[in-house]
Design an enzyme around this catalytic site. Structure first.
Site, mmCIF file in Angstrom:
data_model
loop_
_atom_site.group_PDB
_atom_site.id
_atom_site.type_symbol
_atom_site.label_atom_id
_atom_site.label_comp_id
_atom_site.label_asym_id
_atom_site.label_seq_id
_atom_site.Cartn_x
_atom_site.Cartn_y
_atom_site.Cartn_z
ATOM 1 N N LYS A 98 0.836 -1.048 -0.032
ATOM 2 C CA LYS A 98 -0.234 -0.039 -0.104
ATOM 3 C C LYS A 98 0.735 1.302 -0.036
ATOM 4 O O LYS A 98 0.644 2.221 -0.639
ATOM 5 C CB LYS A 98 -0.877 0.129 1.254
ATOM 6 C CG LYS A 98 -1.929 1.035 1.294
ATOM 7 C CD LYS A 98 -2.640 1.180 2.633
ATOM 8 C CE LYS A 98 -3.181 -0.435 3.064
ATOM 9 N NZ LYS A 98 -3.860 -0.267 4.357
ATOM 10 N N LYS A 110 3.113 -4.500 10.885
ATOM 11 C CA LYS A 110 2.083 -4.491 11.420
ATOM 12 C C LYS A 110 2.332 -5.327 13.180
ATOM 13 O O LYS A 110 3.298 -5.779 13.116
ATOM 14 C CB LYS A 110 1.028 -5.541 10.723
ATOM 15 C CG LYS A 110 -0.496 -5.231 11.215
ATOM 16 C CD LYS A 110 -1.057 -4.076 11.048
ATOM 17 C CE LYS A 110 -1.993 -3.734 10.028
ATOM 18 N NZ LYS A 110 -2.546 -2.626 9.749
ATOM 19 N N ASP A 150 -5.069 0.572 14.922
ATOM 20 C CA ASP A 150 -5.802 -0.669 13.933
ATOM 21 C C ASP A 150 -6.704 -1.334 14.901
ATOM 22 O O ASP A 150 -7.213 -0.430 15.703
ATOM 23 C CB ASP A 150 -4.499 -1.578 13.523
ATOM 24 C CG ASP A 150 -4.976 -2.705 12.345
ATOM 25 O OD1 ASP A 150 -4.792 -2.064 11.320
ATOM 26 O OD2 ASP A 150 -5.602 -3.576 12.764
ATOM 27 N N SER A 362 -1.557 9.503 7.641
ATOM 28 C CA SER A 362 -0.396 9.129 8.775
ATOM 29 C C SER A 362 0.721 9.726 8.576
ATOM 30 O O SER A 362 1.410 10.297 9.196
ATOM 31 C CB SER A 362 -0.462 7.637 8.977
ATOM 32 O OG SER A 362 -1.433 6.902 9.472
#
Ligand code: NAD
Length: 423
Positions: A98, A110, A150, A362
């Site tokens: 992404k 992540k 998240d 972000s």
């Protein structure tokens, strides 16, 4: 290099198959592409806390740092009972792709803890958030790896994490995390950015396929941060949202729902069931409760999975009637589910494009903190719109030139940028 050994169709397996297909399509050297199949580093650790009862309990925490060729690792932290090493690995790969696709100077990461945060008291939640930072402190930082919220983490938790990070670093370091409260260096427009970016993508589809918003029906799975903002933006554009859902089920109203009013109604009811709102009325005749299965298989023009991964699989893909599928959740389609949709001539916008508005914002928050200058919401949404539209145009061009799907085009472009940088 060893690949992850997977038995059945699942999230990580699906992503790796999509990567293999993109490697094939882009003619990338398999030797270099091999480096992208698995993360550069995965940290797994114990997160011990003392419960309010006085008992010590240990949870499992993870951080997967997939690839930092384009810049520092970047990606969220989720608190959920289903968090696993394979899940964070898969999500970290998606983050690398992404960030690459929308041209950001970030790699992908992540993290998460296998825990149900709703079973924790406020004090316990604070302790586990701080403990998570203490465990990953050696591996993160403003120019190394910048975590964000998240699933089930939020600006409040980011505030605690920045505070813990700053204590350990010996200086206030707001640029170590994004998704913070505005008062602590957070960005105006961040919470709207993902839904807004997805609404911009819907507009690009509308221009490309020349359909009229007023005649276009939508069903949205997930009415959380992303689904709710997306619904509000597209409602303003005149689209007809006939179905909305959350974890425990959804609602349908043929005349079209007003998401702003549904939110207000949910504040009172604590659920969307019964909130058949249109105009100022919230108990419309003909409104009915539906299951998530019914919502996914509804006869609408646009289906928007904005809740969970693996919502569309080989089991239900052939029942999907919508022509356009806008993947706002991360990984809502398995590889086999997506292949069936492709065979059925459905237009699927991939997650790494449709939900990229969040990470674009972000990035702006990170810049804002580094430069110690504040950005305005309008400026943020304008930048989201510009970057995501340009990414859509690049993906569309590749799709047309190569005769592939939008998903294949997006994965190929994202992968190529990373591989070119490795070279
Ligand atoms: P959220 O927790 O705010 O909302 C999730 C929504 O999904 C809720 O309405 C919940 O009730 C619903 N839901 C949960 N389980 C469900 C199930 N089994 N069936 C149907 N609905 C279910 O989360 P969010 O921030 O809106 O994120 C949603 C998705 O979008 C996730 O996949 C997330 O990774 C992805 N995403 C979020 C952002 C962001 O900026 N928040 C950015 C990129 C991607």
């Amino acid at each position: 290099m060893k690949k992850f050994d997977m038995q059945k169709e699942n999230f990580l397996d699906s992503i790796q198959k999509k990567i293999e297909r993109a490697i094939e399509l882009s003619g990338l050297s398999s030797e270099i592409a091999e480096q992208i199949r698995i993360p550069q580093r995965v940290v797994r650790f114990q997160v011990p806390i003392v419960r309010d009862s006085g008992k010590k309990e240990i949870f499992l925490g993870y951080r997967s740092q997939h690839n930092n060729t384009l810049g520092p690792y970047k990606g969220g932290v989720r608190f959920h009972p289903k968090v696993s090493e394979k899940e964070v690995v898969a999500l970290s790969i998606l983050m690398s792709l992404k960030n690459s696709l929308v041209g950001l100077p970030f790699g992908g990461a992540k993290g998460g803890i296998t825990i149900n945060p709703f079973n924790l008291s406020r004090r316990e939640l604070e302790e586990i958030s701080r403990q998570y930072v203490r465990e990953i402190f050696p591996f993160i930082g403003p120019d190394t790896d910048i975590p964000a919220p998240d699933v089930n983490t939020n600006p409040h938790i980011m505030a605690l994490m920045v505070d813990e990070y700053s204590k350990l670093a010996g200086k206030f370091t707001p640029e170590s995390f994004t998704g913070k409260p505005i008062e602590l260096g957070g960005l105006e427009g961040r919470k709207e950015a993902t839904g807004y970016g997805a609404a911009v993508i819907l507009e690009k589809l509308q221009e490309t396929y020349n359909f009229s918003p007023e005649k276009t029906t939508l069903a949205i799975q997930g009415f959380g941060n992303v689904g709710e903002h997306f619904a509000k933006y597209v409602f303003e554009k005149g689209y007809k949202i006939v179905a909305l859902s959350e974890k425990n089920g959804g609602i349908y109203l043929k005349q079209g729902l007003d998401p702003e009013k549904v939110s207000e109604c949910r504040k009172i009811n604590n659920k969307i069931a019964g909130c058949y709102c249109r105009g100022s009325v919230c108990d419309f005749q003909g409104g009915k409760e539906i299951s998530n299965k019914e919502l996914l298989e509804m006869d609408v023009d646009v289906l928007v999975p904005a809740a969970i991964e693996d919502a569309i699989t080989k089991e239900n893909a052939s029942n999907i009637k919508a022509k356009y599928i806008l993947s706002i959740a991360n990984g809502p389609l398995t590889e086999k589910g997506e292949a069936i949709l492709r065979q059925n001539d459905k237009i699927v916008v991939p997650d790494i494009l449709a939900n990229a508005g969040g990470v674009i914002a972000s990035y702006l928050e990170w810049i804002q903190n580094k430069e110690r200058q504040l950005k305005k919401k309008e400026e943020v949404l304008k930048e989201v719109s510009k970057r995501i539209s340009q990414a859509f145009d690049r993906v569309w061009k590749f799709k047309e030139e190569k005769g592939v799907s939008l998903g294949e085009a997006a994965f190929s472009l994202a992968l190529t940028r990373i591989v070119n940088n490795i070279r």
